[in-house]
Design a protein around this motif. Structure first.
Motif, PDB file in Angstrom:
ATOM      1  N   PRO A  94       0.773  -1.123   0.111  1.00  0.00           N
ATOM      2  CA  PRO A  94      -0.163  -0.162   0.058  1.00  0.00           C
ATOM      3  C   PRO A  94       0.812   1.170  -0.046  1.00  0.00           C
ATOM      4  O   PRO A  94       1.934   1.352   0.605  1.00  0.00           O
ATOM      5  N   SER A  95       0.255   2.361  -0.610  1.00  0.00           N
ATOM      6  CA  SER A  95       1.170   3.448  -0.630  1.00  0.00           C
ATOM      7  C   SER A  95       0.532   4.626   0.252  1.00  0.00           C
ATOM      8  O   SER A  95       1.376   5.293   0.972  1.00  0.00           O
ATOM      9  N   PHE A  96      -0.604   4.739   0.641  1.00  0.00           N
ATOM     10  CA  PHE A  96      -1.253   5.879   1.235  1.00  0.00           C
ATOM     11  C   PHE A  96      -2.924   5.616   1.710  1.00  0.00           C
ATOM     12  O   PHE A  96      -3.502   4.713   1.082  1.00  0.00           O
ATOM     13  N   GLY A  97      -3.167   6.440   2.756  1.00  0.00           N
ATOM     14  CA  GLY A  97      -4.618   6.242   3.049  1.00  0.00           C
ATOM     15  C   GLY A  97      -5.256   5.124   3.184  1.00  0.00           C
ATOM     16  O   GLY A  97      -4.720   4.072   3.751  1.00  0.00           O
ATOM     17  N   ASP A  98      -6.519   4.752   2.594  1.00  0.00           N
ATOM     18  CA  ASP A  98      -7.294   3.513   2.849  1.00  0.00           C
ATOM     19  C   ASP A  98      -6.633   2.407   2.374  1.00  0.00           C
ATOM     20  O   ASP A  98      -7.028   1.227   2.857  1.00  0.00           O
ATOM     21  N   GLN A  99      -5.527   2.409   1.669  1.00  0.00           N
ATOM     22  CA  GLN A  99      -4.957   1.106   1.043  1.00  0.00           C
ATOM     23  C   GLN A  99      -4.277   0.567   2.126  1.00  0.00           C
ATOM     24  O   GLN A  99      -4.146  -0.837   2.160  1.00  0.00           O
ATOM     25  N   ARG A 100      -3.775   1.169   3.211  1.00  0.00           N
ATOM     26  CA  ARG A 100      -3.281   0.546   4.375  1.00  0.00           C
ATOM     27  C   ARG A 100      -3.986  -0.277   5.102  1.00  0.00           C
ATOM     28  O   ARG A 100      -3.962  -1.325   5.558  1.00  0.00           O
ATOM     29  N   VAL A 101      -5.315   0.532   5.196  1.00  0.00           N
ATOM     30  CA  VAL A 101      -6.303  -0.472   5.998  1.00  0.00           C
ATOM     31  C   VAL A 101      -6.482  -1.783   5.085  1.00  0.00           C
ATOM     32  O   VAL A 101      -6.964  -3.009   5.583  1.00  0.00           O
ATOM     33  N   THR A 102      -6.904  -1.655   3.860  1.00  0.00           N
ATOM     34  CA  THR A 102      -7.297  -2.564   2.960  1.00  0.00           C
ATOM     35  C   THR A 102      -6.214  -3.775   2.724  1.00  0.00           C
ATOM     36  O   THR A 102      -6.645  -5.122   3.172  1.00  0.00           O
ATOM     37  N   ALA A 103      -5.111  -3.417   2.840  1.00  0.00           N
ATOM     38  CA  ALA A 103      -3.941  -4.528   2.834  1.00  0.00           C
ATOM     39  C   ALA A 103      -3.959  -5.344   4.090  1.00  0.00           C
ATOM     40  O   ALA A 103      -3.680  -6.283   3.957  1.00  0.00           O
ATOM     41  N   ARG A 104      -4.374  -4.514   5.319  1.00  0.00           N
ATOM     42  CA  ARG A 104      -4.506  -5.580   6.562  1.00  0.00           C
ATOM     43  C   ARG A 104      -5.558  -6.665   6.544  1.00  0.00           C
ATOM     44  O   ARG A 104      -5.481  -7.547   7.034  1.00  0.00           O
ATOM     45  N   TYR A 105      -6.487  -6.059   5.919  1.00  0.00           N
ATOM     46  CA  TYR A 105      -7.689  -7.048   5.717  1.00  0.00           C
ATOM     47  C   TYR A 105      -7.268  -8.133   4.844  1.00  0.00           C
ATOM     48  O   TYR A 105      -7.867  -9.440   4.916  1.00  0.00           O
TER      49      TYR A 105
END
Length: 452
Positions: A370-381
């Motif tokens: 992930p690069s930024f923002g919501d992407q970090r949340v999604t990566a963990r899920y």
């Protein structure tokens, strides 16, 4: 879903001017048109969507008054705040004209707006029109944004380094470092954006491009707390014909290259339409991919490397010659077709939600960067809840790239993850068939719109 007789009910859709938001809005428009609704797409001049593949829609471009300096800054938060402020009057005038010509154009039933075009709701309300919000992200990401907003109000942002690795209470699997904190200045812009999109205000409903099988408990929380219906209708691209709405030209030559590769042997690598990396990171990716000995299809778009507009320039000297036929490098790829190809066995992704939805729907597992923002949340899920990927974290080094790519593509661990991904694909498919959760929510959405 069978096309019904034209009802002359007109829906006005207002997309946010970024690729990851334009795609789901046009997919939703295609679904609604298939059920007999007339569609008008009212959009900004900035990143205007192409009408080429949507001849049945009316496209209306309105001035957004964005300066060249603001656009070139790439400051997404500042651009969104400006767009919403500048778009109010042109959108009002446009809707008034449409309402005055209803006999010729059809009755305007409601405005469906991207959550990041929150000013549309105020315009609709002032004109006595119903409005519906489209959320193009996950429920988990939205809850993460709300938490960041609270942390900002408590004076805890920027987060202290000592806190970053700590788990967020009651928000498994998130750590504080995974929260969608914005690094765009000023911070007040992010606070304004999250405040606006967290409140449905006068809107009649919320549409999510997500699925109950992915976020059942979170969706139930939202439905209990929200005063209006929340429809989870993803994956929308499975309900809509596969028509491109890409802002970049797709290079289909990669499909013939994929045809020559063994099943599930190719790693598809794409970091989305906005993210930028350094030239050093590009170099580490390049040599890591080469040394993994795994065939790869790599999207190196213009602007991927900061300050570089030509995609060939930053690739390491001698890299393309060393790769030969083991790799295929393009500026932009037809992603849905690529992910559906039998040769693709993994996706190195920035974890933008559109990409994740498309890959999960195809049963393709992930390497998450992930690069930024919501992407970090999604990566963990993706990695810790749905368990269909590996997380490539911290500083990007070629040796670590080799290790993670081989784990996913050639080792037993990857085989097990791929099996889980195929099971999740089946669950997603079941949500779209008659009686499935997404199918039923779409039917309820259609009924609501007809009631306006």
């Amino acid at each position: 879903m069978e096309k019904q007789a034209q009802t002359r009910i007109r829906l006005v859709l207002v997309p946010c001017p970024y690729q990851g938001h334009i795609n789901p809005m046009l997919q939703l428009a295609t679904i609604l048109h298939s059920r007999g609704f007339s569609i008008s797409i009212v959009h900004t001049q900035f990143h205007a969507p192409s009408s080429e593949n949507h001849p049945d829609f009316e496209f209306i471009s309105l001035p957004d008054s964005l300066s060249d300096d603001l656009i070139s800054s790439g400051n997404v938060s500042a651009i969104l705040v400006a767009v919403n402020a500048n778009f109010h009057e042109p959108l009002t005038d446009c809707l008034v004209q449409m309402m005055q010509s209803e006999k010729e154009r059809g009755k305007v039933a409601c405005i469906i707006y991207d959550e990041l075009m929150w000013g549309s709701e105020a315009v609709a309300n002032s004109l006595g029109l119903s409005s519906i919000m489209l959320r193009t992200n996950t429920v988990s990401a939205q809850l993460g944004r709300n938490l960041v907003l609270q942390l900002m109000r408590d004076g805890l942002v920027p987060l202290q380094d000592s806190l970053l690795q700590e788990p967020v209470p009651d928000h498994y699997p998130l750590r504080y470092k995974d929260l969608p904190v914005s690094h765009f200045k000023p911070a007040q812009n992010f606070e304004e954006i999250v405040t606006k999109i967290s409140d449905v205000r006068s809107s009649s409903a919320v549409i999510w491009n997500t699925m109950f099988c992915l976020e059942d408990s979170l969706l139930e929380q939202v439905r209990q707390r929200c005063s209006v219906p929340n429809f989870a209708v993803g994956p929308m691209h499975k309900f809509a014909p596969c028509l491109s709405s890409s802002l970049l030209a797709e290079d289909f030559s990669c499909m013939s290259w994929l045809d020559k590769k063994a099943d599930s042997s190719v790693l598809y690598v794409s970091l989305g339409s906005i993210a930028c990396i350094s030239e050093n990171e590009l170099s580490e990716m390049a040599w890591g991919l080469l040394n993994s000995k795994v065939p790869f299809l790599w999207v190196v778009r213009p602007g991927l490397v900061a300050a570089c507009s030509k995609w060939e320039a930053p690739l390491p000297r001698g890299f393309k010659e060393a790769v030969g036929d083991m790799g295929c490098i393009v500026e932009w790829a037809p992603q849905k077709e690529v992910l559906a190809h039998k040769a693709v066995g993994g996706f190195w992704s920035h974890c933008g939600w559109n990409s994740v939805v498309e890959s999960i729907s195809a049963g393709v597992p992930f390497i998450c960067r992930p690069s930024f923002g919501d992407q970090r949340v999604t990566a963990r899920y993706v990695t810790h809840v749905w368990k269909v990927g590996l997380h490539l974290e911290d500083e990007l080094k070629g040796d670590e790239v080799v290790r993670v790519v081989r784990r996913l593509m050639t080792e037993q661990e990857g085989t097990e993850i791929r099996k889980t991904a195929l099971e999740l694909r089946k669950a997603v498919e079941n949500s779209t068939i008659k009686g499935g959760s997404s199918f039923n929510d779409l039917e309820n959405l259609f009924d609501m719109i007809r009631s306006f």
